[in-house]
Design a protein around this motif. Sequence first.
Motif, PDB file in Angstrom:
ATOM      1  N   ILE A 235     -57.000  63.965   6.751  1.00  0.00           N
ATOM      2  CA  ILE A 235     -58.232  63.916   6.898  1.00  0.00           C
ATOM      3  C   ILE A 235     -58.817  63.489   5.775  1.00  0.00           C
ATOM      4  CG2 ILE A 235     -60.264  66.221   6.357  1.00  0.00           C
ATOM      5  CD1 ILE A 235     -57.657  67.676   7.483  1.00  0.00           C
ATOM      6  N   MET A 236     -58.834  63.579   4.481  1.00  0.00           N
ATOM      7  CA  MET A 236     -59.590  62.764   3.036  1.00  0.00           C
ATOM      8  C   MET A 236     -59.710  61.427   3.861  1.00  0.00           C
ATOM      9  SD  MET A 236     -60.498  65.271   1.116  1.00  0.00           S
ATOM     10  CE  MET A 236     -60.540  64.390  -0.550  1.00  0.00           C
ATOM     11  N   CYS A 237     -58.334  60.578   3.473  1.00  0.00           N
ATOM     12  CA  CYS A 237     -58.417  59.287   3.846  1.00  0.00           C
ATOM     13  C   CYS A 237     -59.195  58.688   5.185  1.00  0.00           C
ATOM     14  CB  CYS A 237     -56.997  59.063   4.770  1.00  0.00           C
ATOM     15  SG  CYS A 237     -56.881  56.557   4.263  1.00  0.00           S
ATOM     16  N   THR A 238     -59.196  59.639   6.895  1.00  0.00           N
ATOM     17  CA  THR A 238     -59.993  59.075   7.848  1.00  0.00           C
ATOM     18  C   THR A 238     -61.329  59.588   7.714  1.00  0.00           C
ATOM     19  OG1 THR A 238     -58.065  59.869   9.017  1.00  0.00           O
ATOM     20  CG2 THR A 238     -60.487  59.860  10.056  1.00  0.00           C
ATOM     21  N   ALA A 239     -61.392  60.286   6.739  1.00  0.00           N
ATOM     22  CA  ALA A 239     -63.317  60.643   6.375  1.00  0.00           C
ATOM     23  C   ALA A 239     -63.913  59.779   5.818  1.00  0.00           C
ATOM     24  CB  ALA A 239     -63.310  62.157   5.688  1.00  0.00           C
ATOM     25  N   ARG A 240     -63.132  59.058   4.617  1.00  0.00           N
ATOM     26  CA  ARG A 240     -63.277  58.337   3.181  1.00  0.00           C
ATOM     27  C   ARG A 240     -63.351  56.578   4.124  1.00  0.00           C
ATOM     28  NH1 ARG A 240     -64.937  54.647   2.172  1.00  0.00           N
ATOM     29  NH2 ARG A 240     -65.028  53.535  -0.322  1.00  0.00           N
ATOM     30  N   ALA A 241     -62.187  57.039   4.939  1.00  0.00           N
ATOM     31  CA  ALA A 241     -62.609  55.489   5.630  1.00  0.00           C
ATOM     32  C   ALA A 241     -63.879  55.360   7.254  1.00  0.00           C
ATOM     33  CB  ALA A 241     -61.387  55.510   7.149  1.00  0.00           C
ATOM     34  N   ILE A 242     -63.965  56.838   7.941  1.00  0.00           N
ATOM     35  CA  ILE A 242     -65.277  57.117   8.775  1.00  0.00           C
ATOM     36  C   ILE A 242     -66.513  55.977   7.901  1.00  0.00           C
ATOM     37  CG2 ILE A 242     -66.332  57.898  10.409  1.00  0.00           C
ATOM     38  CD1 ILE A 242     -63.950  59.834  10.808  1.00  0.00           C
ATOM     39  N   SER A 243     -66.721  56.893   6.891  1.00  0.00           N
ATOM     40  CA  SER A 243     -67.542  56.461   5.721  1.00  0.00           C
ATOM     41  C   SER A 243     -68.256  55.369   5.263  1.00  0.00           C
ATOM     42  CB  SER A 243     -67.978  57.795   4.949  1.00  0.00           C
ATOM     43  OG  SER A 243     -67.198  57.629   3.876  1.00  0.00           O
ATOM     44  N   GLU A 244     -67.136  54.225   5.978  1.00  0.00           N
ATOM     45  CA  GLU A 244     -67.686  52.862   4.792  1.00  0.00           C
ATOM     46  C   GLU A 244     -68.416  52.431   5.486  1.00  0.00           C
ATOM     47  OE1 GLU A 244     -66.211  51.980   1.905  1.00  0.00           O
ATOM     48  OE2 GLU A 244     -67.712  50.331   2.058  1.00  0.00           O
ATOM     49  N   PHE A 245     -68.947  51.412   4.727  1.00  0.00           N
ATOM     50  CA  PHE A 245     -70.219  50.647   5.651  1.00  0.00           C
ATOM     51  C   PHE A 245     -70.440  49.057   4.771  1.00  0.00           C
ATOM     52  CE2 PHE A 245     -74.040  48.901   4.756  1.00  0.00           C
ATOM     53  CZ  PHE A 245     -74.363  48.439   6.416  1.00  0.00           C
ATOM     54  N   GLY A 246     -70.002  49.195   3.250  1.00  0.00           N
ATOM     55  CA  GLY A 246     -70.537  48.100   3.015  1.00  0.00           C
ATOM     56  C   GLY A 246     -69.112  46.888   2.727  1.00  0.00           C
ATOM     57  N   ALA A 247     -68.141  47.378   2.868  1.00  0.00           N
ATOM     58  CA  ALA A 247     -67.004  46.534   3.330  1.00  0.00           C
ATOM     59  C   ALA A 247     -66.458  45.642   4.867  1.00  0.00           C
ATOM     60  CB  ALA A 247     -65.270  47.291   2.796  1.00  0.00           C
ATOM     61  N   VAL A 248     -66.848  47.062   5.069  1.00  0.00           N
ATOM     62  CA  VAL A 248     -66.933  46.509   7.198  1.00  0.00           C
ATOM     63  C   VAL A 248     -67.983  45.836   6.959  1.00  0.00           C
ATOM     64  CG1 VAL A 248     -66.718  47.568   9.345  1.00  0.00           C
ATOM     65  CG2 VAL A 248     -66.052  48.849   7.068  1.00  0.00           C
ATOM     66  N   VAL A 249     -69.023  45.458   6.666  1.00  0.00           N
ATOM     67  CA  VAL A 249     -70.129  44.651   7.467  1.00  0.00           C
ATOM     68  C   VAL A 249     -69.785  43.655   7.164  1.00  0.00           C
ATOM     69  CG1 VAL A 249     -71.699  44.984   5.294  1.00  0.00           C
ATOM     70  CG2 VAL A 249     -72.953  45.053   7.694  1.00  0.00           C
ATOM     71  N   ILE A 250     -69.020  42.860   5.454  1.00  0.00           N
ATOM     72  CA  ILE A 250     -68.975  42.077   5.537  1.00  0.00           C
ATOM     73  C   ILE A 250     -67.958  40.937   5.920  1.00  0.00           C
ATOM     74  CG2 ILE A 250     -67.255  40.732   3.386  1.00  0.00           C
ATOM     75  CD1 ILE A 250     -70.175  41.638   2.092  1.00  0.00           C
ATOM     76  N   VAL A 251     -66.542  42.186   6.698  1.00  0.00           N
ATOM     77  CA  VAL A 251     -65.280  41.714   7.143  1.00  0.00           C
ATOM     78  C   VAL A 251     -65.860  41.716   8.786  1.00  0.00           C
ATOM     79  CG1 VAL A 251     -63.091  42.185   7.808  1.00  0.00           C
ATOM     80  CG2 VAL A 251     -63.732  42.291   5.145  1.00  0.00           C
ATOM     81  N   ALA A 252     -66.478  42.841   8.658  1.00  0.00           N
ATOM     82  CA  ALA A 252     -66.525  42.656  10.156  1.00  0.00           C
ATOM     83  C   ALA A 252     -68.305  42.978  11.264  1.00  0.00           C
ATOM     84  CB  ALA A 252     -65.804  43.239  11.319  1.00  0.00           C
ATOM     85  N   TYR A 253     -68.972  42.665  11.236  1.00  0.00           N
ATOM     86  CA  TYR A 253     -70.201  42.885  11.857  1.00  0.00           C
ATOM     87  C   TYR A 253     -69.591  43.694  13.588  1.00  0.00           C
ATOM     88  CZ  TYR A 253     -75.255  43.915  12.081  1.00  0.00           C
ATOM     89  OH  TYR A 253     -76.508  44.209  11.624  1.00  0.00           O
ATOM     90  N   HIS A 254     -69.546  43.095  14.207  1.00  0.00           N
ATOM     91  CA  HIS A 254     -68.628  43.068  15.066  1.00  0.00           C
ATOM     92  C   HIS A 254     -66.823  42.973  15.535  1.00  0.00           C
ATOM     93  CE1 HIS A 254     -72.567  43.821  17.840  1.00  0.00           C
ATOM     94  NE2 HIS A 254     -72.897  42.648  16.876  1.00  0.00           N
ATOM     95  N   PRO A 255     -65.888  43.665  16.019  1.00  0.00           N
ATOM     96  CA  PRO A 255     -66.838  44.749  16.639  1.00  0.00           C
ATOM     97  C   PRO A 255     -67.395  45.774  15.487  1.00  0.00           C
ATOM     98  CG  PRO A 255     -64.345  45.284  16.410  1.00  0.00           C
ATOM     99  CD  PRO A 255     -64.724  43.902  15.941  1.00  0.00           C
ATOM    100  N   MET A 256     -68.065  46.174  16.424  1.00  0.00           N
ATOM    101  CA  MET A 256     -69.435  47.002  15.500  1.00  0.00           C
ATOM    102  C   MET A 256     -69.305  48.649  15.242  1.00  0.00           C
ATOM    103  SD  MET A 256     -73.213  48.020  16.362  1.00  0.00           S
ATOM    104  CE  MET A 256     -73.629  46.158  15.356  1.00  0.00           C
ATOM    105  N   THR A 257     -69.061  49.294  14.161  1.00  0.00           N
ATOM    106  CA  THR A 257     -68.229  50.826  13.599  1.00  0.00           C
ATOM    107  C   THR A 257     -69.676  51.253  13.703  1.00  0.00           C
ATOM    108  OG1 THR A 257     -68.320  49.975  11.672  1.00  0.00           O
ATOM    109  CG2 THR A 257     -66.617  50.544  12.342  1.00  0.00           C
ATOM    110  N   ALA A 258     -69.789  53.021  13.882  1.00  0.00           N
ATOM    111  CA  ALA A 258     -71.037  53.630  13.861  1.00  0.00           C
ATOM    112  C   ALA A 258     -71.620  53.270  12.270  1.00  0.00           C
ATOM    113  CB  ALA A 258     -70.616  55.461  14.174  1.00  0.00           C
ATOM    114  N   PRO A 259     -71.108  53.355  11.673  1.00  0.00           N
ATOM    115  CA  PRO A 259     -72.007  52.946  10.759  1.00  0.00           C
ATOM    116  C   PRO A 259     -72.281  51.753  10.171  1.00  0.00           C
ATOM    117  CG  PRO A 259     -69.941  54.219   9.197  1.00  0.00           C
ATOM    118  CD  PRO A 259     -69.695  53.740  10.411  1.00  0.00           C
ATOM    119  N   VAL A 260     -71.988  50.856  10.550  1.00  0.00           N
ATOM    120  CA  VAL A 260     -72.836  49.432  10.773  1.00  0.00           C
ATOM    121  C   VAL A 260     -73.812  49.775  12.262  1.00  0.00           C
ATOM    122  CG1 VAL A 260     -72.291  46.787  11.720  1.00  0.00           C
ATOM    123  CG2 VAL A 260     -70.720  47.481  10.677  1.00  0.00           C
TER     124      VAL A 260
END
Lengths: 346, 346, 262, 262
Positions: free
Chosen positions: D193-218
């Motif tokens: 749960i903790m790991c998933t929650a942290r992962a769902i909330s990530e934006f800064g690192a994801v937006v660098i690696v992949a703007y698309h396919p778009m995750t919810a925070p992006v």
Amino acid sequence: MISLHHINLHLPDFSLTDIHLQVHRHDFFALIGPTGSGKSLLLEGIMGIMPFTSGILLSDGRDITRFPVEKRNLALVYQDFALFPHLNVFKNTLYGTTFHNISKKEAGQRFTYLVSALGLEKIVHRYPHNLSGGEKQRVALARSLILNPQVLLLDEPLSALDPVFHDEARQLLKKVHKELRMTIIMVSHNFDEVLYLANRGAIIKGGRIMHQGDILSIFEKPDSRFTANFVGMKNIMPYHLNGSSLQITGTRLEIIPHCPPDPAHQYMGIRPENILFHIPGNPVCKNHFTGKIKDIASCGVFLRVQLETQGVMFEAVWPAAHIKQFRLETGKTAAFGFPSVAVHTF
Amino acid sequence: MISLHHINLHLPDFSLTDIHLQVHRHDFFALIGPTGSGKSLLLEGIMGIMPFTSGILLSDGRDITRFPVEKRNLALVYQDFALFPHLNVFKNTLYGTTFHNISKKEAGQRFTYLVSALGLEKIVHRYPHNLSGGEKQRVALARSLILNPQVLLLDEPLSALDPVFHDEARQLLKKVHKELRMTIIMVSHNFDEVLYLANRGAIIKGGRIMHQGDILSIFEKPDSRFTANFVGMKNIMPYHLNGSSLQITGTRLEIIPHCPPDPAHQYMGIRPENILFHIPGNPVCKNHFTGKIKDIASCGVFLRVQLETQGVMFEAVWPAAHIKQFRLETGKTAAFGFPSVAVHTF
Amino acid sequence: MKQMDLMGWLFLFLGLPLILLLTLPLISMTTEPSAAMLKETIADKDVVAAIARSISLSLCAAGLAFIMGTPLAYLLARKELPGKRLLEGIIDLPIMIPHPVVGIAILSLAGRNHPIGHFLSDVGIQIMGTKTGIICVLLFVGLPFYINTVKSGFDSVPVRLENASRTLGAGALTTFIRITFPLTWRHMILGIIMCTARAISEFGAVVIVAYHPMTAPVMIYERFTAFGLKYSQPIAVWLIFISFVLFVMLRMLSKSIHPYNR
Amino acid sequence: MKQMDLMGWLFLFLGLPLILLLTLPLISMTTEPSAAMLKETIADKDVVAAIARSISLSLCAAGLAFIMGTPLAYLLARKELPGKRLLEGIIDLPIMIPHPVVGIAILSLAGRNHPIGHFLSDVGIQIMGTKTGIICVLLFVGLPFYINTVKSGFDSVPVRLENASRTLGAGALTTFIRITFPLTWRHMILGIIMCTARAISEFGAVVIVAYHPMTAPVMIYERFTAFGLKYSQPIAVWLIFISFVLFVMLRMLSKSIHPYNR
């Protein structure tokens, strides 16, 4: 000195119920009971750490029931001594003096006295983690005694110490009580310890006081099966009256008591050390039997002997010397007896 | 049965050094020592949990020094019993059977036997958190015994139990030893317990064996001040030889021993219960004195009496009956003595 | 603690890919930029300002966490409170909330049409695009790290020590200052480090509340989108290096001479 | 646990601003969007896809953390390892590293001119702009949460229980499966749960690696920059709501019937 009237303390999973206690000046008073009986809780209640739900607590006639902990002028020494780990022995001992009206000079004098009385000279600059259990206890005592508390509360003072130090610590507590003329309330689950130290006490069980009074009278005349068991009485059996003697229920064995028992009593008990080996040639006890030895077990210098007679098992404690001298062993028969004064009913 | 030769075990902050031990078949062997002496570590070493640094461990003549824990066919019952909290009593007890060559039928038979022998009938379906200390101990024993281990190792078997259950637990261990003819190695710091249970033992201190042999001979003839203290000997004093008697160093008091002491010995000791109150009319002991009573303290049925004579303090344990009968009290004088066989030197 | 055995090595082998995932990217990122590029980057005033801003605002947030979070952590560790479970849940919330959502939530409050936002703007407090706003965001995301660390510090001090102090005549507040604080300030330093570290690393929430004044993570993102990987790496290396030095210094401070073991 | 006293109330008062900081923004954000807007948002296929992608990729990362992180956590809790302190430090690194830097570090590795990137691209693994890349990033940031939670689970199982199992004839691996695992799987669920929650909330690192396919925070960030606060709020509310339901379900699962207390 300290008296408790109608004290109740309710916690979600435990209660102290309708506690009355009288501790006199210079008493060494013992609160005695098994684990979980509420004796430490009662101590914390008297100290004010766990406030009583209802009832009145008097100290020297003054109602201190609602006083905050720090205004009660009582001292509590915890089982694990609760020394402050970041302060050395010197600072630990003087900690309380700044919160009381004690002048620097007065504090210094008391400190010097306690250091020599409790033998702390060599450890004044050490920190608690470098102290042995016995040293910790002495520092904890000094830290409390320097404030001249009206009453010293001790929570199981020996149980955190290595058994090797028990003797020493007992003597120290006795000395503190005698020389400083302190009033002490001690919590303990060990009756031997209480016999050595205390003059008065109360037996507590399930949050209620079962018995209260002189330690020797509690020891000699327990008034319930619980207390009897707790003070080491054995041979506890139900009886019914048959004329002037007690007939053990379910058997034909009759025992002659010293005086007619209270009609409300149902059980009798005899201390194992009061059941005497009948040495040939000695006068015979009023109650005397011949029984078969079922078991002999060593417990130090004494041997615990199980004797069966007429279907009743008696447990006696006899000196090893007797066993050797008279070549007693399991399966042999032995004559034994006990004076009628040794028969207690409750 | 189990023998240790030149065993060493080095940890960063503690070592077992050059341990030799012989445990015979059907021994109830006690490893006795104060806290931190390494006795539990030695047990874990024998079990294989802490591997020995060097030395040889033989079981029935077979070298098992390098065997993994699970192949040693020994059983260890921990002080806190270490029952598996997620398994009920039934599953806890049978846990080990799946890892040994025990048929379902055989396991069932052993289980049925142990359940009745240890009185587990009513708790078979309970989980550990619903068991009392005594029940936990019995389950832990059953869990080990069902595997028919060659040796049963017990780590302080009584110390986690409420004192009220000590008697019962001691009898249980005695029964297991007798009826199942087990070989048992027990760790203990309580000499009374050891006297009751064990036939042989070793005193261990600072990771070294100090003394090894029959429990009674350790008890009666301790060979060092440490052991003497540990088994409850008192009146330990340095002496020098003056002809055939022992003169207490620094005083003029002379004591007559039973036989000439070993010239290497420097200390003498006398058990307090061997110092006898001189009842008028009884024959006199070889060593007899008149001394002043300095203190009388209760310790159960017996009283601990401090006697001073010629500047030497003796500690005696006398029955309360004597004290009452002869009206002894602090400050009075009393005649006392002890037979020369009671004088031990080391 | 036990020696490694066969199972130990098997388990290490199973976990190896994770260790590589955590170490290789950082190693390659820190070794790729040339010394000349690193030197050039640190000579750039904008870069230095952004890193300084990131660190100073994060320390501000940690300071606020210390002042207001310490009493809260003490309450959670020691006192019976109605709704305590709920309060603990609230304090852990920021860990679970997506970072841009944090920024959006804080802006939701600050809007002129919201009564609170209205009040704030009346007293002259701006959230959007200001240092105040950034500090709010950093405090929001860093707080759980501070409170949980300090709470575990309070948990490690036996209540008996505080009770003993009370029995010796000290009041509740005196006891806190003379007994509890000296035994837990090391946890507070650690909490400040954790909170600062979390705040320095925040990007998603900050970029929503304030693109300018630019913090280091935002600048790294901007350089990456505008000039590519190669030009963002050196700033990243410097930010990590400077934060690292800062944390080591704080740690040293908390390990300075103390006469007792705990 | 003690009753609240005067000091307790004083401390609560001191901490009150923090409680308000954590609750008010979230309350105002979740109450601002109208029911109609929320309904309209969830009817948007792109939004649903982004939320589903965020959750599924985060669960993937948590699954990998479970498979590879569990043995590592066990090693850290139980065994003597050379360089164990270093390993613990490495595992905590992702908490300390600014989020865009995480993305940049992972891209540094994946570049075609880097030997590893070269190898990856040869076997057909793309990091930049792919789900694989996103999972890498999410695993990177979520791992410390999984490992620390599970390690504390292992710490709570007395070594004596494992030793007892060994003395009864079970090997090391059997002991792990029959004793350690049943006593710690609840911690593993919590770690997931903790790991998933942290992962769902990530934006800064994801937006660098992949703007698309778009995750919810992006997507929330994109809507915010393109259309403003009002159009990003409903997605944020839905993301939080759905994550919340997911976590409650996982928690319920781990609290399902078990016959013993721990």
